[in-house]
Design an enzyme around this catalytic site. Sequence first.
Site, PDB file in Angstrom:
ATOM      1  N   LYS A 177     -32.135   0.171  57.891  1.00  0.00           N
ATOM      2  CA  LYS A 177     -31.020   0.960  57.434  1.00  0.00           C
ATOM      3  C   LYS A 177     -29.945  -0.046  57.010  1.00  0.00           C
ATOM      4  O   LYS A 177     -29.479  -0.569  58.180  1.00  0.00           O
ATOM      5  CB  LYS A 177     -30.761   1.677  58.349  1.00  0.00           C
ATOM      6  CG  LYS A 177     -29.546   2.892  57.891  1.00  0.00           C
ATOM      7  CD  LYS A 177     -28.546   3.465  58.668  1.00  0.00           C
ATOM      8  CE  LYS A 177     -26.967   2.791  58.644  1.00  0.00           C
ATOM      9  NZ  LYS A 177     -26.629   2.749  57.190  1.00  0.00           N
ATOM     10  N   CYS A 286     -18.743 -12.488  61.446  1.00  0.00           N
ATOM     11  CA  CYS A 286     -18.707 -12.176  62.727  1.00  0.00           C
ATOM     12  C   CYS A 286     -18.117 -13.397  63.615  1.00  0.00           C
ATOM     13  O   CYS A 286     -17.528 -13.391  64.850  1.00  0.00           O
ATOM     14  CB  CYS A 286     -19.937 -11.835  63.389  1.00  0.00           C
ATOM     15  SG  CYS A 286     -21.411 -13.037  62.782  1.00  0.00           S
ATOM     16  N   GLU A 385     -10.361  -7.871  67.042  1.00  0.00           N
ATOM     17  CA  GLU A 385     -11.116  -8.570  65.685  1.00  0.00           C
ATOM     18  C   GLU A 385     -10.500  -7.751  64.746  1.00  0.00           C
ATOM     19  O   GLU A 385     -10.566  -6.556  64.342  1.00  0.00           O
ATOM     20  CB  GLU A 385     -12.634  -8.333  65.934  1.00  0.00           C
ATOM     21  CG  GLU A 385     -13.150  -8.783  64.453  1.00  0.00           C
ATOM     22  CD  GLU A 385     -14.801  -8.329  64.605  1.00  0.00           C
ATOM     23  OE1 GLU A 385     -15.203  -7.115  64.886  1.00  0.00           O
ATOM     24  OE2 GLU A 385     -15.763  -9.421  64.329  1.00  0.00           O
TER      25      GLU A 385
END
Length: 493
Positions: A177, A286, A385
């Site tokens: 997905k 990331c 973040e």
Amino acid sequence: MELKKYKMFINGEWMEPSSGEYFPSYNPATAEPWCYVAKGSSEDVDRAVQAAHQAFLHSEWASMTYTERGRLVRKLGDLIAEKADELAQFESLDNGKLIREMRGQLSYLPEFFYYFAGLADKIHGQTLPIDKKDMFAFTTREPLGVIAAITPWNSPLYLTTLKLAPALVAGNTIVIKPSEVTSASLLELMKLVEEAGFPRGVVNVVTGFGDPVGSTLTSHPLVRRVAFTGGAESARHIVRNTAENFAQLSLELGGKSPNIVFEDANIDNAAMGIIAGIFGASGQSCVAGSRAFLHVDIYDKVLQKLVDRVEKIKVGDPFQSDTEMGPLATEAQLERVKQYVSIGCSGGANLIHGGKPPENLDKGWYFEPTIFEHTDHKSRITQEEIFGPVLSVIPFKDEKEVIELANSTDYALAAGIWVSDIAKAHRVSKAVRAGIVWVNTYRSISPIAPIGGSGLSGYGREGGYEAIHDYTQSKVVWVNTSTEPIPDPFIMR
Ligand code: NAD
């Protein structure tokens, strides 16, 4: 002009979604839709998982040797090498990352398929020196079954490959997905999966949203492992979902990575490394080095170099060869970055560059490269973040202090250390909490090197030799070689 419509790839066929619905995918450089993607449902997920399950049990895939599977994976790598440029264009169109960067990433991608294909015929068990007479015991490594892969939008095919290549060479089947923001490149890749000759149902793609597609997939009773890359909130849902099927799980989540510059570092390289770490991919990485710790002795000098270079960063069309920063991938991401900047300003951090969308670009989701100076390391923008081009610069006095500061977030994904003293490089690499440490470099990747973190950055590793073990399980076989009758059946042997 009518926009392209992407169907889903299930059981080797291009399928309409059961709902009949499609949703738009946007070009972040223009904020306009450029294609439509099938809106998958729970029913579509079930179809894909059933197809993958059947392929795992009964197709020619199930009876292939590891060598044969490795050959197919290598072929897929070859086809990607031929189409790398085209695939890169789909990725840039969908997520706004520089075409230069995506071309680099996509032309390197085949190496991941070759690396894992090379491991295919090295998946073996052991003969055990078992401590019982007349027993011969050995282990084999077997595939798990149906793998669910869920990916984010920042590096769609690279992050898919880290899951797809080891899953396939180990003999599993897979349902992927992709992010609802960037589905096109994966669907284009499925054309190459077809061309390579994988049996039907071995690789499937269901497009759509986290709910219902992601949640149905990760809780499906036939799924044996979930490999997830994305944010912490979705990860929490997935952890709960896998309580339903007890699927194994790897979580590659976010970071708040430190880039530490010591007083003896090569300052020009360090400044380049900091810029690469936070303004490469507009900070949507990331491993973004979103916290730069500069030793007080070189603080002013490095900061000046950073500001001088950042002032020259060309923000704009990701398809132009001289652009250095493209847009953010979604409008929501742009709003999130704006919000964090206002939190930074109201929290007392000193905004020394950027902080707003560029005035010369009237459409698209662009944001200026932004630098904050901090004296306090406890603020939200040094702890959370942001996933955008926002750098926090923080001074430090000595090694002990910077290790403490670097380790003082809940994340532990990556770290950069800029230093000449080799002993210090080793000490700090060991002390810093991170799954990846780069010394005098940043954002280097390879199929041979694992990635992953701990804490809020998730758990498990992707890439590298050990990844192959995560997609297999051991089976031990005991063979009684004795000709004697079986003794007392009521005690363990
Ligand atoms: P996201 O968590 O919003 O989405 C990631 C994927 O999860 C998407 O495909 C989404 O549809 C799906 N999803 C959402 N809810 C779900 C649910 N309930 N069940 C199952 N699936 C669900 O993340 P994003 O915004 O696409 O990506 C940004 C995040 O990804 C950042 O936190 C970033 O740090 C992280 N990331 C990590 C790595 C790594 O390797 N560690 C790499 C790239 C990005």
